[in-house]
Design a protein around this motif. Sequence first.
Motif, PDB file in Angstrom:
ATOM      1  N   ASP A   1       0.847  -1.194   0.000  1.00 44.33           N
ATOM      2  CA  ASP A   1       0.000   0.000   0.000  1.00 44.33           C
ATOM      3  C   ASP A   1       0.884   1.246   0.000  1.00 44.33           C
ATOM      4  O   ASP A   1       1.770   1.390   0.846  1.00 44.33           O
ATOM      5  N   LEU A   2       0.637   2.134  -0.955  1.00 46.89           N
ATOM      6  CA  LEU A   2       1.409   3.361  -1.084  1.00 46.89           C
ATOM      7  C   LEU A   2       0.617   4.528  -0.501  1.00 46.89           C
ATOM      8  O   LEU A   2      -0.464   4.863  -0.992  1.00 46.89           O
ATOM      9  N   PRO A   3       1.107   5.179   0.576  1.00 42.23           N
ATOM     10  CA  PRO A   3       0.399   6.340   1.137  1.00 42.23           C
ATOM     11  C   PRO A   3       0.227   7.441   0.092  1.00 42.23           C
ATOM     12  O   PRO A   3       1.143   7.709  -0.694  1.00 42.23           O
ATOM     13  N   LEU A   4      -0.949   8.062   0.086  1.00 41.33           N
ATOM     14  CA  LEU A   4      -1.242   9.122  -0.877  1.00 41.33           C
ATOM     15  C   LEU A   4      -1.266  10.474  -0.186  1.00 41.33           C
ATOM     16  O   LEU A   4      -1.585  10.580   1.005  1.00 41.33           O
ATOM     17  N   ILE A   5      -0.962  11.501  -0.947  1.00 39.85           N
ATOM     18  CA  ILE A   5      -0.945  12.854  -0.415  1.00 39.85           C
ATOM     19  C   ILE A   5      -2.345  13.461  -0.485  1.00 39.85           C
ATOM     20  O   ILE A   5      -3.135  13.136  -1.390  1.00 39.85           O
ATOM     21  N   THR A   6      -2.669  14.297   0.472  1.00 35.62           N
ATOM     22  CA  THR A   6      -3.969  14.971   0.470  1.00 35.62           C
ATOM     23  C   THR A   6      -3.836  16.336  -0.215  1.00 35.62           C
ATOM     24  O   THR A   6      -2.745  16.756  -0.592  1.00 35.62           O
ATOM     25  N   ARG A   7      -4.971  17.008  -0.355  1.00 36.52           N
ATOM     26  CA  ARG A   7      -4.952  18.318  -0.994  1.00 36.52           C
ATOM     27  C   ARG A   7      -4.162  19.338  -0.166  1.00 36.52           C
ATOM     28  O   ARG A   7      -3.681  20.337  -0.694  1.00 36.52           O
ATOM     29  N   ASN A   8      -4.011  19.071   1.101  1.00 40.08           N
ATOM     30  CA  ASN A   8      -3.268  19.979   1.986  1.00 40.08           C
ATOM     31  C   ASN A   8      -1.775  19.674   2.045  1.00 40.08           C
ATOM     32  O   ASN A   8      -1.042  20.235   2.856  1.00 40.08           O
ATOM     33  N   GLY A   9      -1.326  18.736   1.207  1.00 36.64           N
ATOM     34  CA  GLY A   9       0.087  18.386   1.191  1.00 36.64           C
ATOM     35  C   GLY A   9       0.513  17.540   2.364  1.00 36.64           C
ATOM     36  O   GLY A   9       1.689  17.527   2.743  1.00 36.64           O
ATOM     37  N   THR A  10      -0.419  16.807   2.967  1.00 40.43           N
ATOM     38  CA  THR A  10      -0.124  15.962   4.129  1.00 40.43           C
ATOM     39  C   THR A  10      -0.426  14.505   3.805  1.00 40.43           C
ATOM     40  O   THR A  10      -1.026  14.182   2.784  1.00 40.43           O
ATOM     41  N   PHE A  11       0.003  13.617   4.711  1.00 43.74           N
ATOM     42  CA  PHE A  11      -0.287  12.187   4.611  1.00 43.74           C
ATOM     43  C   PHE A  11      -1.024  11.768   5.877  1.00 43.74           C
ATOM     44  O   PHE A  11      -0.737  12.272   6.966  1.00 43.74           O
ATOM     45  N   ILE A  12      -1.962  10.845   5.740  1.00 41.39           N
ATOM     46  CA  ILE A  12      -2.675  10.304   6.891  1.00 41.39           C
ATOM     47  C   ILE A  12      -2.050   8.950   7.227  1.00 41.39           C
ATOM     48  O   ILE A  12      -2.220   7.970   6.491  1.00 41.39           O
ATOM     49  N   ILE A  13      -1.295   8.893   8.313  1.00 42.50           N
ATOM     50  CA  ILE A  13      -0.606   7.671   8.733  1.00 42.50           C
ATOM     51  C   ILE A  13      -1.182   7.242  10.076  1.00 42.50           C
ATOM     52  O   ILE A  13      -1.062   7.967  11.075  1.00 42.50           O
ATOM     53  N   ASN A  14      -1.834   6.069  10.090  1.00 41.72           N
ATOM     54  CA  ASN A  14      -2.479   5.548  11.311  1.00 41.72           C
ATOM     55  C   ASN A  14      -3.420   6.580  11.942  1.00 41.72           C
ATOM     56  O   ASN A  14      -3.468   6.735  13.169  1.00 41.72           O
ATOM     57  N   GLY A  15      -4.125   7.294  11.079  1.00 41.45           N
ATOM     58  CA  GLY A  15      -5.121   8.256  11.534  1.00 41.45           C
ATOM     59  C   GLY A  15      -4.578   9.631  11.856  1.00 41.45           C
ATOM     60  O   GLY A  15      -5.353  10.566  12.049  1.00 41.45           O
ATOM     61  N   ALA A  16      -3.261   9.777  11.941  1.00 43.42           N
ATOM     62  CA  ALA A  16      -2.650  11.078  12.272  1.00 43.42           C
ATOM     63  C   ALA A  16      -2.154  11.750  11.000  1.00 43.42           C
ATOM     64  O   ALA A  16      -1.637  11.094  10.082  1.00 43.42           O
ATOM     65  N   GLU A  17      -2.298  13.055  10.951  1.00 43.19           N
ATOM     66  CA  GLU A  17      -1.878  13.829   9.789  1.00 43.19           C
ATOM     67  C   GLU A  17      -0.385  14.143   9.900  1.00 43.19           C
ATOM     68  O   GLU A  17       0.062  14.729  10.885  1.00 43.19           O
ATOM     69  N   ARG A  18       0.372  13.740   8.888  1.00 44.70           N
ATOM     70  CA  ARG A  18       1.826  13.921   8.893  1.00 44.70           C
ATOM     71  C   ARG A  18       2.247  14.761   7.690  1.00 44.70           C
ATOM     72  O   ARG A  18       1.586  14.747   6.656  1.00 44.70           O
ATOM     73  N   VAL A  19       3.383  15.452   7.823  1.00 42.23           N
ATOM     74  CA  VAL A  19       3.919  16.237   6.713  1.00 42.23           C
ATOM     75  C   VAL A  19       5.369  15.838   6.474  1.00 42.23           C
ATOM     76  O   VAL A  19       6.055  15.342   7.375  1.00 42.23           O
ATOM     77  N   ILE A  20       5.828  16.061   5.242  1.00 37.95           N
ATOM     78  CA  ILE A  20       7.233  15.862   4.902  1.00 37.95           C
ATOM     79  C   ILE A  20       7.893  17.228   4.871  1.00 37.95           C
ATOM     80  O   ILE A  20       7.466  18.128   4.144  1.00 37.95           O
ATOM     81  N   VAL A  21       8.912  17.410   5.676  1.00 34.79           N
ATOM     82  CA  VAL A  21       9.589  18.699   5.776  1.00 34.79           C
ATOM     83  C   VAL A  21      10.651  18.784   4.686  1.00 34.79           C
ATOM     84  O   VAL A  21      11.500  17.896   4.553  1.00 34.79           O
TER      85      VAL A  21
END
Length: 392
Positions: A122-142
């Motif tokens: 499974d490949l995590p997808l990016i949201t419209r806000n430029g974040t990823f949802i990992i285990n329910g938490a919103e994460r960002v790549i710096v």
Amino acid sequence: MQERKTYSSSRFNFDLPYLLDVQVNSFNRFIQAGVLPKERKNEGLQKIFKETFPITDVKEQYSLEFEGYTLGVPKYSIEECQKRGMTYAAPLKAALSLNIFEGEGEDRKFKEKITNDVYIGDLPLITRNGTFIINGAERVIVSQLHRSPGVSFDEETHTNGKRILKARVIPYRGSWVEFLIDVNEAMYINIDRRRKIPATILLRAIGFSRNNDIVKLFYRSEELPIGSEDIEERILWEDLVDPSTGELIAEANTVLTPVILKRAQEAGHKKIKVIANLDQNPVLHNTLNADPTSNEEEALFRIYTLIRPGDPPNVATARTLLERLFFDDKRYDLGEVGRYRMNSRLKLEVPMSTMTLTQDDFLSIMRNLSALFENEGFLDDIDHLGNRRVRS
């Protein structure tokens, strides 16, 4: 949306850019989701698969080849993933073909081809806000600033006041190489921050086996008659050979002594070619004097024992190791930026499709470093943003 008011006295009015475009567009280029498999560019996920495949066994009777990849539909929406503590991702499948051969060598024949879609993960997808949802938490790549791939020239000052000139080759993937001219005015090479060795060892290993070949790459010649007063203590530009017997009297880079001059005169030589510009730049002459090797085989063994100490080498394994270090596109990658910067800095015309190092790259780096010793050329500012890249 509220109307934005400005009280600036400036007559210029700029719209605020969408700052998340950097993250979103970068990820979209990485997956190329809306592009047909056969029309995808060789970048991002497509490039990773292409670099990994084909995979073959030792006898080359089985070959696993990559045909393309597909991204499925996420099982849950973004909101559901946040509520359930799930990861917002899509299933990644790759179309792989297994080619089966029978026989060996010249009798090797194609037998069968099996093609299947293989689930990779499974490949995590990016949201419209430029974040990823990992285990329910919103994460960002710096985003980070990295040193850009390519070559850069720098200098340091030794405690005795002398300059130490350096040239560092940074790849996108692979071994780091550093050339340096030390306080003894000799050029050394450092591979992956291991113990340094004379740079001419690398030149011998990549095809310039003898002193005769190396001296001609870096020095101009001057022809002097044997009886001239200033010929003694000069350095030979090429091998001195007895024309009647073919015997080697003295090798290139050798200091001319009365004994050598007498033998040359007896052999019928009237003039001898010597190095013309040694006073301005003795770097390669000093490097050859510090080089304990004398041919390609010894140089390959020296590099092999440096990388893999304690492992007894042979010529084939030593040459394979060197090729894997710098000339294998599966293990070494300058990247498009690195190749462009390398060509621009060294004024080369190596094809942009060549992502590994070449003979011309090594020679040009050593020539540029040698020119810096003569106060020709310029140094690079490693803190300049032109020598940095954004990694996101």
